[in-house]
Design a protein around this motif. Sequence first.
Motif, PDB file in Angstrom:
ATOM      1  N   UNK A   2     -98.714-127.372 -34.261  1.00  0.00           N
ATOM      2  CA  UNK A   2     -99.260-127.416 -35.704  1.00  0.00           C
ATOM      3  C   UNK A   2     -99.656-129.201 -36.210  1.00  0.00           C
ATOM      4  N   UNK A   3    -100.154-129.207 -37.394  1.00  0.00           N
ATOM      5  CA  UNK A   3    -100.908-130.073 -38.161  1.00  0.00           C
ATOM      6  C   UNK A   3    -100.241-131.748 -38.225  1.00  0.00           C
ATOM      7  N   UNK A   4     -98.380-131.340 -38.412  1.00  0.00           N
ATOM      8  CA  UNK A   4     -97.221-131.722 -39.061  1.00  0.00           C
ATOM      9  C   UNK A   4     -97.540-132.828 -37.676  1.00  0.00           C
ATOM     10  N   UNK A   5     -97.014-131.735 -36.796  1.00  0.00           N
ATOM     11  CA  UNK A   5     -96.621-132.334 -35.244  1.00  0.00           C
ATOM     12  C   UNK A   5     -98.154-133.819 -34.546  1.00  0.00           C
ATOM     13  N   UNK A   6     -99.175-132.856 -34.410  1.00  0.00           N
ATOM     14  CA  UNK A   6    -100.238-133.833 -34.293  1.00  0.00           C
ATOM     15  C   UNK A   6    -100.309-135.279 -35.015  1.00  0.00           C
TER      16      UNK A   6
END
Length: 77
Positions: A2-6
């Motif tokens: 997901x975007x926060x992990x990226x």
Amino acid sequence: MNQPDEFRQTYFKQLSTQPEHWLILLDYARQGNLTLLCALPNHLFYLEILAGFLEDELEKWQEASSPVCYAGLNPLH
């Protein structure tokens, strides 16, 4: 992923390549508690990532017999 992990991975990579910006914080953390402050609530996410990064680095430094790779960058030593 997901975007926060990226974003977290990207920020960790940026921090890893610029130790001159966070080594002083790591020194303070090694001496005791380090308090990170943020005036804007919507920026707390960045502090959480930075805190996690510093915790990881602190563990690496404590496990290593000598932090050779950053030795020349630390202005306090």
